[in-house]
Motif scaffolding. Structure first.
Motif, PDB file in Angstrom:
ATOM      1  N   MET A   1      35.523  46.294  53.163  1.00  0.00           N
ATOM      2  CA  MET A   1      36.779  46.478  52.415  1.00  0.00           C
ATOM      3  C   MET A   1      36.469  47.053  51.030  1.00  0.00           C
ATOM      4  O   MET A   1      35.565  46.583  50.335  1.00  0.00           O
ATOM      5  CB  MET A   1      37.513  45.146  52.269  1.00  0.00           C
ATOM      6  N   GLU A   2      37.218  48.064  50.655  1.00  0.00           N
ATOM      7  CA  GLU A   2      37.032  48.662  49.330  1.00  0.00           C
ATOM      8  C   GLU A   2      37.471  47.690  48.237  1.00  0.00           C
ATOM      9  O   GLU A   2      38.450  46.972  48.382  1.00  0.00           O
ATOM     10  CB  GLU A   2      37.854  49.952  49.234  1.00  0.00           C
ATOM     11  N   LYS A   3      36.725  47.679  47.124  1.00  0.00           N
ATOM     12  CA  LYS A   3      37.115  46.873  45.972  1.00  0.00           C
ATOM     13  C   LYS A   3      37.077  47.733  44.716  1.00  0.00           C
ATOM     14  O   LYS A   3      36.147  48.516  44.516  1.00  0.00           O
ATOM     15  CB  LYS A   3      36.215  45.654  45.797  1.00  0.00           C
ATOM     16  N   ILE A   4      38.111  47.586  43.887  1.00  0.00           N
ATOM     17  CA  ILE A   4      38.204  48.355  42.636  1.00  0.00           C
ATOM     18  C   ILE A   4      38.194  47.379  41.464  1.00  0.00           C
ATOM     19  O   ILE A   4      39.027  46.474  41.394  1.00  0.00           O
ATOM     20  CB  ILE A   4      39.478  49.215  42.614  1.00  0.00           C
ATOM     21  N   ASN A   5      37.256  47.601  40.548  1.00  0.00           N
ATOM     22  CA  ASN A   5      37.124  46.726  39.386  1.00  0.00           C
ATOM     23  C   ASN A   5      37.517  47.410  38.079  1.00  0.00           C
ATOM     24  O   ASN A   5      37.680  46.738  37.060  1.00  0.00           O
ATOM     25  CB  ASN A   5      35.680  46.224  39.261  1.00  0.00           C
ATOM     26  N   SER A   6      37.655  48.736  38.112  1.00  0.00           N
ATOM     27  CA  SER A   6      37.878  49.487  36.876  1.00  0.00           C
ATOM     28  C   SER A   6      39.287  50.069  36.813  1.00  0.00           C
ATOM     29  O   SER A   6      39.772  50.650  37.792  1.00  0.00           O
ATOM     30  CB  SER A   6      36.861  50.622  36.759  1.00  0.00           C
ATOM     31  N   ILE A   7      39.914  49.958  35.652  1.00  0.00           N
ATOM     32  CA  ILE A   7      41.241  50.560  35.470  1.00  0.00           C
ATOM     33  C   ILE A   7      41.143  52.073  35.307  1.00  0.00           C
ATOM     34  O   ILE A   7      42.168  52.771  35.284  1.00  0.00           O
ATOM     35  CB  ILE A   7      41.972  49.944  34.259  1.00  0.00           C
ATOM     36  N   GLN A   8      39.922  52.592  35.204  1.00  0.00           N
ATOM     37  CA  GLN A   8      39.720  54.039  35.098  1.00  0.00           C
ATOM     38  C   GLN A   8      39.613  54.706  36.463  1.00  0.00           C
ATOM     39  O   GLN A   8      39.517  55.935  36.552  1.00  0.00           O
ATOM     40  CB  GLN A   8      38.447  54.327  34.280  1.00  0.00           C
ATOM     41  N   ASN A   9      39.651  53.936  37.516  1.00  0.00           N
ATOM     42  CA  ASN A   9      39.614  54.484  38.863  1.00  0.00           C
ATOM     43  C   ASN A   9      40.827  55.381  39.098  1.00  0.00           C
ATOM     44  O   ASN A   9      41.941  55.067  38.680  1.00  0.00           O
ATOM     45  CB  ASN A   9      39.600  53.316  39.867  1.00  0.00           C
ATOM     46  N   ASP A  10      40.612  56.511  39.779  1.00  0.00           N
ATOM     47  CA  ASP A  10      41.697  57.483  39.993  1.00  0.00           C
ATOM     48  C   ASP A  10      42.869  56.890  40.776  1.00  0.00           C
ATOM     49  O   ASP A  10      44.038  57.208  40.507  1.00  0.00           O
ATOM     50  CB  ASP A  10      41.169  58.718  40.718  1.00  0.00           C
ATOM     51  N   LYS A  11      42.572  56.048  41.761  1.00  0.00           N
ATOM     52  CA  LYS A  11      43.656  55.411  42.524  1.00  0.00           C
ATOM     53  C   LYS A  11      44.506  54.529  41.617  1.00  0.00           C
ATOM     54  O   LYS A  11      45.742  54.477  41.747  1.00  0.00           O
ATOM     55  CB  LYS A  11      43.079  54.571  43.665  1.00  0.00           C
TER      56      LYS A  11
ATOM     57  N   ILE B   1      43.061  47.089  49.893  1.00  0.00           N
ATOM     58  CA  ILE B   1      42.097  47.314  48.818  1.00  0.00           C
ATOM     59  C   ILE B   1      42.104  46.095  47.906  1.00  0.00           C
ATOM     60  O   ILE B   1      43.160  45.689  47.412  1.00  0.00           O
ATOM     61  CB  ILE B   1      42.436  48.587  48.021  1.00  0.00           C
ATOM     62  N   LYS B   2      40.936  45.528  47.700  1.00  0.00           N
ATOM     63  CA  LYS B   2      40.805  44.370  46.820  1.00  0.00           C
ATOM     64  C   LYS B   2      40.637  44.866  45.376  1.00  0.00           C
ATOM     65  O   LYS B   2      39.915  45.831  45.128  1.00  0.00           O
ATOM     66  CB  LYS B   2      39.596  43.535  47.214  1.00  0.00           C
ATOM     67  N   VAL B   3      41.335  44.232  44.443  1.00  0.00           N
ATOM     68  CA  VAL B   3      41.239  44.643  43.035  1.00  0.00           C
ATOM     69  C   VAL B   3      40.955  43.418  42.168  1.00  0.00           C
ATOM     70  O   VAL B   3      41.321  42.287  42.507  1.00  0.00           O
ATOM     71  CB  VAL B   3      42.535  45.342  42.549  1.00  0.00           C
ATOM     72  N   SER B   4      40.305  43.668  41.045  1.00  0.00           N
ATOM     73  CA  SER B   4      40.042  42.596  40.095  1.00  0.00           C
ATOM     74  C   SER B   4      41.323  42.207  39.377  1.00  0.00           C
ATOM     75  O   SER B   4      42.330  42.926  39.421  1.00  0.00           O
ATOM     76  CB  SER B   4      38.993  43.053  39.080  1.00  0.00           C
ATOM     77  N   LYS B   5      41.272  41.082  38.671  1.00  0.00           N
ATOM     78  CA  LYS B   5      42.464  40.605  37.988  1.00  0.00           C
ATOM     79  C   LYS B   5      42.911  41.570  36.899  1.00  0.00           C
ATOM     80  O   LYS B   5      44.108  41.821  36.719  1.00  0.00           O
ATOM     81  CB  LYS B   5      42.228  39.215  37.399  1.00  0.00           C
ATOM     82  N   ILE B   6      41.964  42.143  36.167  1.00  0.00           N
ATOM     83  CA  ILE B   6      42.321  43.070  35.088  1.00  0.00           C
ATOM     84  C   ILE B   6      42.981  44.326  35.660  1.00  0.00           C
ATOM     85  O   ILE B   6      43.920  44.876  35.074  1.00  0.00           O
ATOM     86  CB  ILE B   6      41.083  43.425  34.226  1.00  0.00           C
ATOM     87  N   VAL B   7      42.523  44.770  36.818  1.00  0.00           N
ATOM     88  CA  VAL B   7      43.138  45.938  37.475  1.00  0.00           C
ATOM     89  C   VAL B   7      44.529  45.566  37.980  1.00  0.00           C
ATOM     90  O   VAL B   7      45.490  46.324  37.798  1.00  0.00           O
ATOM     91  CB  VAL B   7      42.243  46.438  38.629  1.00  0.00           C
ATOM     92  N   TYR B   8      44.646  44.407  38.605  1.00  0.00           N
ATOM     93  CA  TYR B   8      45.943  43.973  39.129  1.00  0.00           C
ATOM     94  C   TYR B   8      46.993  43.878  38.027  1.00  0.00           C
ATOM     95  O   TYR B   8      48.129  44.316  38.194  1.00  0.00           O
ATOM     96  CB  TYR B   8      45.793  42.626  39.836  1.00  0.00           C
ATOM     97  N   GLU B   9      46.596  43.330  36.889  1.00  0.00           N
ATOM     98  CA  GLU B   9      47.536  43.206  35.768  1.00  0.00           C
ATOM     99  C   GLU B   9      47.930  44.568  35.214  1.00  0.00           C
ATOM    100  O   GLU B   9      49.020  44.737  34.666  1.00  0.00           O
ATOM    101  CB  GLU B   9      46.913  42.345  34.667  1.00  0.00           C
ATOM    102  N   LYS B  10      47.066  45.554  35.391  1.00  0.00           N
ATOM    103  CA  LYS B  10      47.371  46.916  34.918  1.00  0.00           C
ATOM    104  C   LYS B  10      48.397  47.604  35.814  1.00  0.00           C
ATOM    105  O   LYS B  10      49.235  48.378  35.330  1.00  0.00           O
ATOM    106  CB  LYS B  10      46.078  47.747  34.882  1.00  0.00           C
TER     107      LYS B  10
END
Length: 265
Positions: free
Chosen positions: A1-11, A78-87
């Motif tokens: 499963m894809e995971k995104i931790n950065s708010i700079q990610n294009d998605k 897609i799993k995201v970190s809390k900081i990404v989710y809040e963004k």
């Protein structure tokens, strides 16, 4: 499963644009929905879901898996970190899940009338998404056949509108059109048109709404435009007996809808 931790990610940047920019939503024909209940309504109503974004800091894997498997085994997650989710979310407490969905076609030409004596609400140039969302809630529980946003100043896929509808956004037929298109549709389908005007001579209680009926409501600050005022429609008012001379448009819509229900029963 894809995971995104950065708010700079294009998605993630794309989701932020979808959250905040109506022009971008309309260009991409996509929108966001937060929360389990709202996403369930979307899935049940036939909206196409492209992706589900899940924050495991808010909802654990066991609970998330149990919830998502009730609705689909094939959705891309897609799993995201809390900081990404809040963004990417609009409200603070939306249960750790967000869906990316495709918009449906909103042309009034797609309105297929199913009932013998349909009831339609026409909302002209209403700007506040919360008011439209509240009207959709009333429309859902009072079995309105459709809501038409005519010459609208509000994006139908505004997150505030969807949130304030409490899921009714997904179940009430809603269309976007110009005043001319709306009027042509109503006349072609033999609707009796009632315009709500504060200085009308007749109360809404003095009419019969058993046949195909369309109520036209305007914004609270300006009311209906001359387009609707100048035509020889059935002008009605909701009597007011205090010092305030206007009602919230969602309250006005609710009063009219429940009078229709009263007459039909």
């Amino acid at each position: 499963m894809e995971k995104i931790n950065s708010i700079q990610n294009d998605k993630i940047k794309e989701l932020v644009k979808l959250k905040s920019k109506a022009k971008f939503r309309n260009r991409e024909k996509k929108f966001l929905v937060e929360g389990k209940r709202e996403i369930e309504f979307a899935l049940q109503s036939g909206f196409t879901t492209e992706k589900i974004f899940w924050c495991d800091n808010i909802i654990n894997e066991k609970d998330f898996s149990k919830w998502i498997l009730k609705h689909s085994k094939s959705l891309k997650i897609i799993k995201v970190s809390k900081i990404v989710y809040e963004k990417i979310t609009f409200r603070k407490n939306s249960e750790g899940v967000l869906a990316l969905l495709k918009q449906k076609e909103t042309s009034i030409l797609n309105f297929k009338i199913k009932n013998k004596n349909p009831i339609v609400l026409v909302l002209e140039s209403i700007e506040k998404p919360g008011n439209i969302g509240a009207i959709l809630r009333t429309s859902e529980v009072s079995k309105v056949d459709a809501v038409i946003l005519s010459n609208t100043r509000c994006d139908l896929y505004n997150p505030n509108l969807i949130r304030s509808s409490l899921g009714a956004f997904f179940s009430v037929q809603t269309f976007v059109s110009s005043n001319d298109e709306t009027l042509n549709f109503l006349l072609k389908n033999n609707f009796k048109i009632f315009t709500t005007i504060i200085d009308a001579n007749k109360s809404y209680l003095e009419n019969n709404y058993i046949r195909p009926t369309a109520f036209v409501l305007g914004s609270e600050d300006k009311g209906l435009s001359n387009f609707w005022r100048k035509n020889n429609f059935n002008k009605i008012k909701i009597p007011m007996f205090g010092n305030v001379n206007s009602l919230n448009v969602s309250v006005s819509a609710a009063i009219l809808m429940y009078e229709v229900l009263r007459q039909k029963k």
